[in-house]
Structure formats: structure tokens, C-alpha cells
Design an enzyme around this catalytic site. Structure first.
Site, PDB file in Angstrom:
ATOM      1  N   TRP A   1     -21.137  -8.356   5.211  1.00 49.10           N
ATOM      2  CA  TRP A   1     -21.575  -6.861   5.391  1.00 49.10           C
ATOM      3  C   TRP A   1     -22.983  -6.785   6.132  1.00 49.10           C
ATOM      4  CZ3 TRP A   1     -19.630  -2.176   5.115  1.00 49.10           C
ATOM      5  CH2 TRP A   1     -18.270  -2.087   4.571  1.00 49.10           C
TER       6      TRP A   1
ATOM      7  N   TRP B   1     -30.666   5.542   5.655  1.00 52.39           N
ATOM      8  CA  TRP B   1     -29.281   5.751   5.433  1.00 52.39           C
ATOM      9  C   TRP B   1     -28.957   7.271   5.240  1.00 52.39           C
ATOM     10  CZ3 TRP B   1     -26.886   1.552   7.196  1.00 52.39           C
ATOM     11  CH2 TRP B   1     -27.446   0.473   6.955  1.00 52.39           C
TER      12      TRP B   1
ATOM     13  N   GLU C   1     -14.935 -21.079  11.051  1.00 53.33           N
ATOM     14  CA  GLU C   1     -14.438 -20.102   9.809  1.00 53.33           C
ATOM     15  C   GLU C   1     -14.967 -20.743   8.399  1.00 53.33           C
ATOM     16  OE1 GLU C   1     -14.195 -16.826  10.296  1.00 53.33           O
ATOM     17  OE2 GLU C   1     -14.283 -17.349  12.383  1.00 53.33           O
TER      18      GLU C   1
ATOM     19  N   ASN D   1      -9.646 -10.365   9.036  1.00 51.32           N
ATOM     20  CA  ASN D   1     -11.285 -10.456   9.203  1.00 51.32           C
ATOM     21  C   ASN D   1     -11.632  -9.484  10.392  1.00 51.32           C
ATOM     22  OD1 ASN D   1     -13.859 -11.653   8.520  1.00 51.32           O
ATOM     23  ND2 ASN D   1     -13.885 -12.361  10.815  1.00 51.32           N
TER      24      ASN D   1
ATOM     25  N   TRP E   1     -18.735 -20.722   8.838  1.00 50.92           N
ATOM     26  CA  TRP E   1     -19.249 -19.410   8.224  1.00 50.92           C
ATOM     27  C   TRP E   1     -19.363 -19.456   6.688  1.00 50.92           C
ATOM     28  CZ3 TRP E   1     -21.994 -16.148  10.539  1.00 50.92           C
ATOM     29  CH2 TRP E   1     -22.051 -15.916  11.950  1.00 50.92           C
TER      30      TRP E   1
ATOM     31  N   TRP F   1     -25.044  -0.349   3.680  1.00 50.62           N
ATOM     32  CA  TRP F   1     -23.971  -1.377   3.357  1.00 50.62           C
ATOM     33  C   TRP F   1     -23.610  -1.804   2.210  1.00 50.62           C
ATOM     34  CZ3 TRP F   1     -25.584  -6.109   1.271  1.00 50.62           C
ATOM     35  CH2 TRP F   1     -26.860  -6.160   1.169  1.00 50.62           C
TER      36      TRP F   1
END
Length: 487
Positions: A400, A324, A293, A359, A296, A377
Site C-alpha cells: 500500500w 488526503w 517476489e 497482484n 519482496w 492509504w
């Protein structure tokens, strides 16, 4: 007052293991500790009141730590490009020290300030263990996929924690109180205390957790001494372990890393020690999962740095052409936590209650917005930045785009979470759902994940606003119409 050097605090609100501050203290000159509240951020429509409240609490804690050393935080309200050159002139400062930020806004601002100053400017990479440019492919290009990035990241030497104890000294409190520059006094009594939201002309917001370097270290030590060893499974658990909603299977260190109340070196080397103390393979694996993590976090900062277009649009630009649906009613229902899908609604209400969610919950609600509702998004990214106390431009954007399928994955649009199965798997007893959805507290376990299946569903809870199966197919069709493409 002897000519000082200036340390400009930004995302490094701590005295310990602060690379730029450490170098400033070693310079031999007294150090003037500075923080500047930029009105361009304060009055921005994109401001997050919960995050600003957390920041102000962190500044108060930093000021208290400095006062214990006979100094204080010189806090100003104004444009850093105007205030810093004026501060340098008025104090005859001989150098400026600060730690680098990697967002496009920060990089542009800092380059402008550096060009305005005639004194040496010393910049350090403190916010990451390995800054952009240090983790590259064999061809010298930035990685665009996480797994090979992590593989290379693990092989590169990391800097150890630095100890600034006894290294140099800060300007005494009485000297700092005499420094009045520019728009510093735009806030009442700014020279004597850290402002509140009210001082800034802003409304009150949700209660935020204690914000200080001491609390950050306490939380880290607590996590690394016990819960990290079950993190591999615990990170996906939605319900809190106790009545304290910040105490669950995750570390809850992200807000403290966001503002530098905890350094990435403290976190990483702490994890290394925890790994050595793990004893069994399963516990070691959980520690490795937590370190992933941290990787990331670094990966997404590298992506934002090397590919700044992601701050405005999709990592894979062809997905900016995706059709969208963007229903305003659906967006409103998602934000308010009234979609009819309990796990989505519980997480969205938790967000507005405490400015944070686990998360796993973030992935669930992001998948639901982008895949079930087919909402752009960027709508979700903005909403998260409005509320999250740990909202970080790089990590939030990367998360996202990962969920939306527009980011760095090779075939992202196939990954569509089923909100019911996610709820059943990660909150099997419905503890999380009942915690945040009082209208479902009397629903039997059999129906808690899909209350509309009851013969008489709770009248106070809405029916689902979308059919998951049909929505899934709609999304697959929309992505296939755009095509896979490459960045």
C-alpha cells in the site's frame, strides 16, 4: 507421561521443513504440539473472517496430520502469556520451541512470554530465508530501497530444507487428551475438534480454498512444473486460465506462505530446481521474476522490523501531513466495486468473493484509491486486511505504501496508474471484467474498458465517480505541497 518439550505453532502450520519443530523433535523428549487462539485477536474489530476461516481449515489439516502420527494438536483458547506458563507447570515441560514472528505486536508478546518462563526458550528464524539483520549495507544499516536489498540478498547463503522424518516423536493422543489448562475449554468440545467460526461466536463468511500443507505442496509443484516459466508475463494477466479463479498466471501460494503451510525454503529451493530445468533464457528469466517476489516478501518484513513506525504511518513521515481528500462516498464506492471504472470494480468484487486478487489488480485498485480518489492509504490497507486470506501486516503495508507513494521509493508520487490503459493492457479481451461484472457481459470489446463511451451505456453500471486526468493533477499537487523529503 514423560516430561515433554513444547512446540508452539504460530505461522508455521506444517510438519515438514519446520525449523523449530525439527529442533524440538531432535531434543530427545516427546513433543507437545500446541496452538493458541488468542481472544484478543478473535474479538478484535480488525479481524478478517475469510482469513480466520482459512486459518481454522489449516489447523484442522495440521491436526489430521498429527493424528496420522498417533498424536493431535493441543488447541487452547486464551491469552498465550497466561496459558503457556500454566501449560509448562502442568506438564513439567523442559523447553519451549517456536519460530519467530517479526511484527511489533508479536515481538512484544513473545518478549513478555519469554520473561515469564523459567525453562529454556529456543527461537528460530523460519518464516524468512534471511531474517532481519542478515541483509545489511556495508555500513551495517538496513536497506531502504528494494533493488540494492535484492542484490545483497542474492549473495547471502540460504539454509536448505530440513527433513524431520524419523526425528523424535510427538506425545501420544491419549496423553494430550488429558491435558486441560486454564481457559482451554472455553469453546465447546475444543479438546476434540478444531472450532468453527460459529463455535467462536462469529458469522459465516465466504468459501475459502483448501488449506493444508499437502495442498500447498501440490500447488507449488503444479506452478513450478509449468506456469513459472511464463510467470514474467503471466503474473500480470488478470483473467483466470480456467474456471478455477485460483488458477491464473500467478502462483496462488501467498495464502500458504502466510500461514506457513509452505516454507520459504521449500519455495526458494523449488524455484532453484525449476531454474535448472528451464532450458531457455526466457523461462529462466520468468523463474527469476518469481524469486524476486519472494525477495519482496522478505524486504517488507525487514522494513517493518527495522522501521516499526510504518505500522502506524508513512515510511517517510512527512507524508503523514498530506492533505488526503477522504470522501466517505468515494470510499464506499471503492469498497463496493461501483466506481464506474471496470478494472477497479472487478478486482474489488473479486476480493469480496474469494478473499484474494492478483497482484496486478492490487496495484491498480490501490493506485486508484490513493491517487485518483486521494484517500489515505491506511483506509485501503485496513480494508485489504479485512478481506485477504493472505493478508500479511508487512507485505500489505509495504504494498500500500508503494502504491500510495509514501513508502521506500525515491520519487513515488509520479507513479500514477491509468485504470483504463491498465485494463486494456492486462485484460485486453475483457475476460476478467466480464467474469466479475455481470452487468457488463454484453458490452462489446470496443467499450468494455470504458463503457461510459457507449451511446447508450449499460443502465445497471455506474458512471465514473472521478475524472482520471483531473484527479491525477490533484494528487500531484497534493504531494508537491508536502515535498519530497527523506525518511
Amino acid at each position: 507421561m514423560h516430561p515433554p518439550v513444547i512446540h508452539w505453532f504460530r505461522r508455521d502450520l506444517r510438519l515438514a521443513d519446520n525449523l523449530a519443530l525439527h529442533a524440538a523433535l531432535q531434543s530427545g523428549a516427546p513433543v507437545l504440539p500446541v496452538f493458541i487462539l488468542d481472544p484478543a485477536i478473535i474479538v478484535s474489530p480488525k479481524i478478517s473472517l475469510p482469513r480466520l476461516s482459512f486459518l481454522l481449515a489449516a489447523l484442522a489439516a495440521l491436526d489430521a496430520d498429527l493424528r496420522q502420527q498417533g498424536s493431535c494438536l493441543w488447541l487452547a483458547y486464551g491469552n498465550p502469556s497466561a496459558l503457556l506458563p500454566e501449560l509448562v507447570r502442568s506438564t513439567a515441560a523442559t523447553a519451549l520451541y517456536y519460530n519467530r514472528d517479526y511484527s511489533p505486536f508479536a515481538l512484544k508478546r513473545d518478549a513478555n512470554i519469554d520473561s515469564l518462563l523459567t525453562i529454556p526458550v529456543h527461537i528460530f528464524d523460519d518464516a524468512l530465508l534471511l531474517p532481519p539483520g542478515t541483509v545489511m549495507t556495508e555500513a551495517g544499516k538496513p536497506f531502504t530501497v528494494f533493488t540494492p536489498f535484492k542484490r545483497k540478498w542474492l549473495t547471502v547463503r540460504k539454509q536448505s530444507v530440513v527433513d524431520s522424518a524419523g526425528q523424535g516423536a510427538f506425545i501420544p493422543l491419549e496423553d494430550i487428551d488429558r491435558i486441560a489448562v486454564g481457559a482451554r475449554h472455553a469453546i465447546p468440545d475444543l479438546s476434540n475438534s478444531i472450532p468453527t467460526l460459529a463455535d467462536l461466536g462469529l458469522p459465516s463468511t465466504i468459501a475459502v480454498p483448501p488449506a493444508s500443507a499437502a495442498v500447498a505442496l501440490q500447488r507449488m509443484d503444479d506452478f513450478l512444473s509449468q506456469r513459472v516459466y511464463t510467470y514474467g508475463e503471466g503474473r500480470n494477466r488478470l483473467a483466470a486460465l480456467t474456471a478455477d479463479d485460483t488458477y491464473n498466471g500467478s502462483s496462488f501460494l501467498s495464502p500458504y506462505l502466510r500461514f506457513g503451510l509452505l516454507s520459504p525454503r521449500q519455495a526458494y529451493w523449488g524455484a532453484r530446481t525449476a531454474y535448472q530445468n528451464a532450458g531457455v533464457a526466457a523461462a529462466q528469466s520468468s523463474v527469476e521474476t518469481w524469486v524476486s517476489e519472494l525477495v519482496w516478501r522478505e524486504f517488507y518484513m525487514h522494513i517493518l522490523y527495522h522501521f516499526p513506525h510504518v505500522a502506524r504511518g508513512s515510511f517517510r513521515p512527512q507524508y503523514d501531513n498530506l492533505a488526503w481528500y477522504n470522501s466517505t462516498d468515494d470510499i464506499a464506492a471503492w469498497k463496493a466495486g461501483v466506481t464506474g471504472y471496470p478494472v477497479v470494480d472487478a478486482a474489488m468484487r473479486q476480493l469480496q468473493a474469494m478473499g484474494w486478487m492478483p497482484n496486478r489488480a492490487r496495484m491498480i485498485v490501490a493506485s486508484f484509491l490513493t491517487k485518483d480518489l486521494l484517500i489515505d492509504w491506511r483506509v485501503g490497507e485496513r480494508h485489504f486486511m479485512d478481506w485477504l486470506i493472505d493478508g500479511d501486516p508487512a507485505a500489505n503495508n509495504g504494498g500500500w505504501q508503494w502504491s500510495a507513494g509514501t513508502g521506500t521509493d525515491a520519487q513515488p508520487y509520479f507513479r500514477i496508474f491509468n485504470p483504463i490503459s491498465q485494463s486494456q493492457k492486462f485484460d485486453p479481451d475483457g475476460l476478467y471484467l466480464r467474469r466479475w461484472l455481470p452487468e457488463l457481459r454484453d458490452v462489446p470489446d470496443k467499450y468494455i474498458h470504458a463503457p461510459w463511451e457507449m451511446s447508450t451505456p449499460p443502465a445497471a453500471y455506474p458512471r465514473p465517480i472521478v475524472n482520471h486526468a483531473a484527479a491525477r493533477q490533484r494528487t500531484l499537487d497534493a504531494f508537491k505541497a508536502v515535498g519530497k523529503g527523506e525518511p
